[in-house]
Structure formats: C-alpha cells, structure tokens
Design a protein around this motif. Structure first.
Motif, PDB file in Angstrom:
ATOM      1  N   ARG A   1     -17.196  -2.050   2.583  1.00  9.23           N
ATOM      2  CA  ARG A   1     -17.330  -2.720   1.293  1.00  9.23           C
ATOM      3  C   ARG A   1     -17.728  -4.179   1.466  1.00  9.23           C
TER       4      ARG A   1
ATOM      5  N   GLU B   1     -22.510  -2.904  -3.269  1.00  8.45           N
ATOM      6  CA  GLU B   1     -21.096  -2.598  -3.046  1.00  8.45           C
ATOM      7  C   GLU B   1     -20.789  -2.471  -1.562  1.00  8.45           C
ATOM      8  N   GLY B   2     -21.755  -1.959  -0.801  1.00  6.18           N
ATOM      9  CA  GLY B   2     -21.517  -1.710   0.609  1.00  6.18           C
ATOM     10  C   GLY B   2     -22.545  -2.379   1.502  1.00  6.18           C
TER      11      GLY B   2
END
Length: 171
Positions: A55, A136-137
C-alpha cells in the motif's frame, strides 16, 4: 481518482472519497464510526503463493480488496478490486470467510472511525500479469505465506491467520 474506459486509473487523482457513497456519508457524520462492508480477494498461484499489494500510504502489505459500492454484489466487488489494484481479471471465486469484531475496528489517518465487515474470497482462477495501480499500491507480488510479509496490514493478519489455521491456505 479518475477511471479510464478499462477501469484503470488514468493518473488524475481526486480526493479518495470525493463523490463516493462513503464520502457523502462522511460529509454528514464527520469522523463518527461507520459500519462498512468490504471484500478481500485472495489470489493464489500454482506455487501456493498469495498475491499481496504494498500500500502506498503505509508501505504495509495487504490482500487486494476494498469497499462495496452501492448495489454491487460481493463477488463483483472482489473482482473489481482485484482488477483495479492488480490488473488481473478474476474468474470463479470461493467464499472462505466473513469477519468482523475488534480486529476490524480501525481509524483512518484522517481520524475517520470504521467498524469493518470483511468478506473474503479465494481464487486460483485469474488471468493477466499483476501490475500495481500506482495510486493505492506501489507494488504487487506473489509471496509465500510462511513467513507472512512484514509489515503486514492489520486487516489482513486475522484473515490469513484464520485461513491458515483452518487449512484453507497452506504456508
């Protein structure tokens, strides 16, 4: 975040909850606790490794997943989240657990309080090449379950511990 035609991020970034159902609720209740429903998509490869996502906000490893959208089926949410976060297309899914309680109570960095109900699905039926979404990642990787990657995001640990304990996932 703006979504392109294929559902992948186009790189323009709005506030994460802007114009969303959860964002609208937060405008009404502020940081007060909400009960929210989410899914986890546990993708396992032929070597019995689990796909994990690093993350961006925390640097912790998580299982791909996220919150349900209004009117969305749980299975569809698991497929959508897996695609959005990893670029993999998921086929059949097996329900492996539903989780709630103290391990799923958390505070977002901005102070939002959440009591999460998480539904976990397992699959070996997927196609494509895993790629992090970049929002997000920052990375995705198939990883062995023993040892579990560190740091491991708190919502993932009780689910993985349960599934390993029940023999659904094998380290």
């Amino acid at each position: 975040m703006d979504q392109g035609a294929a559902g992948r991020s186009t790189g323009t970034r709005a506030h994460p909850l802007a114009l969303s159902y959860i964002g609208e609720l937060r405008q009404l209740v502020g940081h007060r606790p909400l009960i929210l429903t989410s899914v986890m998509a546990l993708l396992v490869d032929a070597r019995n490794r689990l796909l994990m996502q690093k993350r961006a906000g925390t640097g912790a490893w998580h299982v791909p997943g996220g919150f349900l959208e209004l009117g969305e089926r749980l299975e569809d949410a698991a497929r959508r989240e897996a695609f959005e976060e990893t670029a993999l297309t998921v086929g059949s899914l097996t329900l492996v657990g539903a989780y709630s309680g103290p391990d799923f109570h958390w505070f977002a960095p901005n102070g939002d309080e959440v009591y999460n109900v998480t539904v976990a699905y397992l699959t070996r039926d997927y196609s494509g090449t895993p790629v992090a979404d970049g929002d997000e990642g920052t990375g995705v990787s198939f990883m062995p379950l023993s040892p579990l990657p560190k740091p491991l995001g708190p919502p993932a640990r009780p689910v993985l511990d349960d599934l390993i304990g029940r023999g659904i996932l094998e380290p």
